[in-house]
Design a protein around this motif. Structure first.
Motif, PDB file in Angstrom:
ATOM      1  N   ALA A  65       0.843  -1.199   0.000  1.00 32.99           N
ATOM      2  CA  ALA A  65       0.000   0.000   0.000  1.00 32.99           C
ATOM      3  C   ALA A  65       0.878   1.249   0.000  1.00 32.99           C
ATOM      4  CB  ALA A  65      -0.949  -0.005   1.184  1.00 32.99           C
ATOM      5  N   THR A  66       1.964   1.205   0.738  1.00 34.86           N
ATOM      6  CA  THR A  66       2.909   2.321   0.752  1.00 34.86           C
ATOM      7  C   THR A  66       3.528   2.516  -0.626  1.00 34.86           C
ATOM      8  OG1 THR A  66       3.391   2.009   3.090  1.00 34.86           O
ATOM      9  CG2 THR A  66       5.039   3.195   1.803  1.00 34.86           C
ATOM     10  N   LYS A  67       3.898   1.413  -1.290  1.00 34.09           N
ATOM     11  CA  LYS A  67       4.463   1.508  -2.640  1.00 34.09           C
ATOM     12  C   LYS A  67       3.435   2.039  -3.640  1.00 34.09           C
ATOM     13  CE  LYS A  67       8.244  -1.751  -2.829  1.00 34.09           C
ATOM     14  NZ  LYS A  67       8.850  -2.806  -3.640  1.00 34.09           N
ATOM     15  N   VAL A  68       2.186   1.620  -3.508  1.00 29.90           N
ATOM     16  CA  VAL A  68       1.144   2.118  -4.414  1.00 29.90           C
ATOM     17  C   VAL A  68       1.041   3.633  -4.293  1.00 29.90           C
ATOM     18  CG1 VAL A  68      -1.356   2.164  -4.818  1.00 29.90           C
ATOM     19  CG2 VAL A  68      -0.179  -0.027  -4.571  1.00 29.90           C
ATOM     20  N   LYS A  69       1.053   4.129  -3.074  1.00 30.61           N
ATOM     21  CA  LYS A  69       0.902   5.568  -2.838  1.00 30.61           C
ATOM     22  C   LYS A  69       2.169   6.344  -3.203  1.00 30.61           C
ATOM     23  CE  LYS A  69      -1.013   9.076  -0.010  1.00 30.61           C
ATOM     24  NZ  LYS A  69      -1.303   9.909  -1.139  1.00 30.61           N
ATOM     25  N   ALA A  70       3.326   5.894  -2.736  1.00 33.41           N
ATOM     26  CA  ALA A  70       4.566   6.656  -2.875  1.00 33.41           C
ATOM     27  C   ALA A  70       5.376   6.319  -4.125  1.00 33.41           C
ATOM     28  CB  ALA A  70       5.443   6.435  -1.645  1.00 33.41           C
ATOM     29  N   GLY A  71       5.078   5.180  -4.752  1.00 33.48           N
ATOM     30  CA  GLY A  71       5.878   4.723  -5.878  1.00 33.48           C
ATOM     31  C   GLY A  71       7.014   3.846  -5.378  1.00 33.48           C
ATOM     32  N   VAL A  86      -3.602   8.516  -4.790  1.00 36.62           N
ATOM     33  CA  VAL A  86      -4.584   7.735  -4.045  1.00 36.62           C
ATOM     34  C   VAL A  86      -4.485   8.100  -2.568  1.00 36.62           C
ATOM     35  CG1 VAL A  86      -4.581   5.776  -5.650  1.00 36.62           C
ATOM     36  CG2 VAL A  86      -2.998   5.780  -3.736  1.00 36.62           C
ATOM     37  N   THR A  87      -5.589   7.938  -1.875  1.00 40.37           N
ATOM     38  CA  THR A  87      -5.573   8.115  -0.431  1.00 40.37           C
ATOM     39  C   THR A  87      -4.974   6.855   0.197  1.00 40.37           C
ATOM     40  OG1 THR A  87      -7.730   7.099  -0.073  1.00 40.37           O
ATOM     41  CG2 THR A  87      -7.704   9.490  -0.541  1.00 40.37           C
ATOM     42  N   PRO A  88      -4.547   6.922   1.441  1.00 39.22           N
ATOM     43  CA  PRO A  88      -4.060   5.692   2.101  1.00 39.22           C
ATOM     44  C   PRO A  88      -5.124   4.591   2.113  1.00 39.22           C
ATOM     45  CG  PRO A  88      -3.378   7.603   3.354  1.00 39.22           C
ATOM     46  CD  PRO A  88      -4.319   8.104   2.284  1.00 39.22           C
ATOM     47  N   GLU A  89      -6.385   4.961   2.267  1.00 42.35           N
ATOM     48  CA  GLU A  89      -7.471   3.960   2.263  1.00 42.35           C
ATOM     49  C   GLU A  89      -7.615   3.331   0.884  1.00 42.35           C
ATOM     50  OE1 GLU A  89      -7.915   7.187   3.386  1.00 42.35           O
ATOM     51  OE2 GLU A  89      -7.709   6.656   5.502  1.00 42.35           O
ATOM     52  N   GLU A  90      -7.534   4.141  -0.176  1.00 41.08           N
ATOM     53  CA  GLU A  90      -7.612   3.596  -1.529  1.00 41.08           C
ATOM     54  C   GLU A  90      -6.419   2.687  -1.817  1.00 41.08           C
ATOM     55  OE1 GLU A  90     -10.005   7.109  -3.928  1.00 41.08           O
ATOM     56  OE2 GLU A  90      -7.856   7.348  -3.585  1.00 41.08           O
ATOM     57  N   ALA A  91      -5.243   3.070  -1.349  1.00 51.21           N
ATOM     58  CA  ALA A  91      -4.050   2.241  -1.555  1.00 51.21           C
ATOM     59  C   ALA A  91      -4.228   0.878  -0.895  1.00 51.21           C
ATOM     60  CB  ALA A  91      -2.816   2.955  -1.013  1.00 51.21           C
ATOM     61  N   LYS A  92      -4.785   0.858   0.311  1.00 44.11           N
ATOM     62  CA  LYS A  92      -5.016  -0.427   0.996  1.00 44.11           C
ATOM     63  C   LYS A  92      -6.096  -1.239   0.290  1.00 44.11           C
ATOM     64  CE  LYS A  92      -3.084   0.132   5.481  1.00 44.11           C
ATOM     65  NZ  LYS A  92      -3.169  -0.173   6.878  1.00 44.11           N
ATOM     66  N   LYS A  93      -7.129  -0.569  -0.189  1.00 48.29           N
ATOM     67  CA  LYS A  93      -8.196  -1.262  -0.907  1.00 48.29           C
ATOM     68  C   LYS A  93      -7.645  -1.893  -2.190  1.00 48.29           C
ATOM     69  CE  LYS A  93     -12.917  -0.514  -2.468  1.00 48.29           C
ATOM     70  NZ  LYS A  93     -13.994   0.458  -2.640  1.00 48.29           N
ATOM     71  N   LEU A  94      -6.854  -1.132  -2.924  1.00 46.15           N
ATOM     72  CA  LEU A  94      -6.249  -1.663  -4.146  1.00 46.15           C
ATOM     73  C   LEU A  94      -5.298  -2.816  -3.835  1.00 46.15           C
ATOM     74  CD1 LEU A  94      -5.524   1.719  -5.922  1.00 46.15           C
ATOM     75  CD2 LEU A  94      -7.005  -0.097  -6.809  1.00 46.15           C
TER      76      LEU A  94
END
Length: 102
Positions: A65-71, A86-94
């Motif tokens: 989730a951190t990688k999705v958000k930060a790259g 993405v929001t942190p919640e969206e990153a976790k959902k994805l």
């Protein structure tokens, strides 16, 4: 009694399939599918390959989730993944959806 069980199972199945569809819709909305596919490598790895690599890793959800958000870069080759809007919640959902791929 059997009818109640069947109805309960159908409701759970619909809820889960709706959740999966919503997560796939979020992946489309956030342009994840521009570089990734569920079942084949594009620019980035296939989501099923990500799920297989991190299967059994208790920290995978938060890490990814951190990688999705930060790259990130280096985990799957030379091409970096840019940060995503993405929001942190969206990153976790994805990430939850990605890790569920088979």
């Amino acid at each position: 009694m059997k009818a109640i069980y069947v109805a309960t199972m159908m409701a759970a199945s619909l809820a889960l399939s709706g959740q999966v569809m919503a997560d796939e819709a979020l992946a489309k909305a956030k342009n994840c599918l521009s570089c990734h596919a569920v079942d084949k490598k594009l620019v980035g790895p296939a989501f099923k390959d990500v799920a297989a690599k991190y299967k059994g890793d208790a920290g995978a959800l938060d890490k990814l989730a951190t990688k999705v958000k930060a790259g990130g870069k280096g985990a799957w080759g030379e091409i970096p993944m840019p940060p995503n809007n993405v929001t942190p919640e969206e990153a976790k959902k994805l990430t939850t959806w990605i890790l569920a791929q088979k």
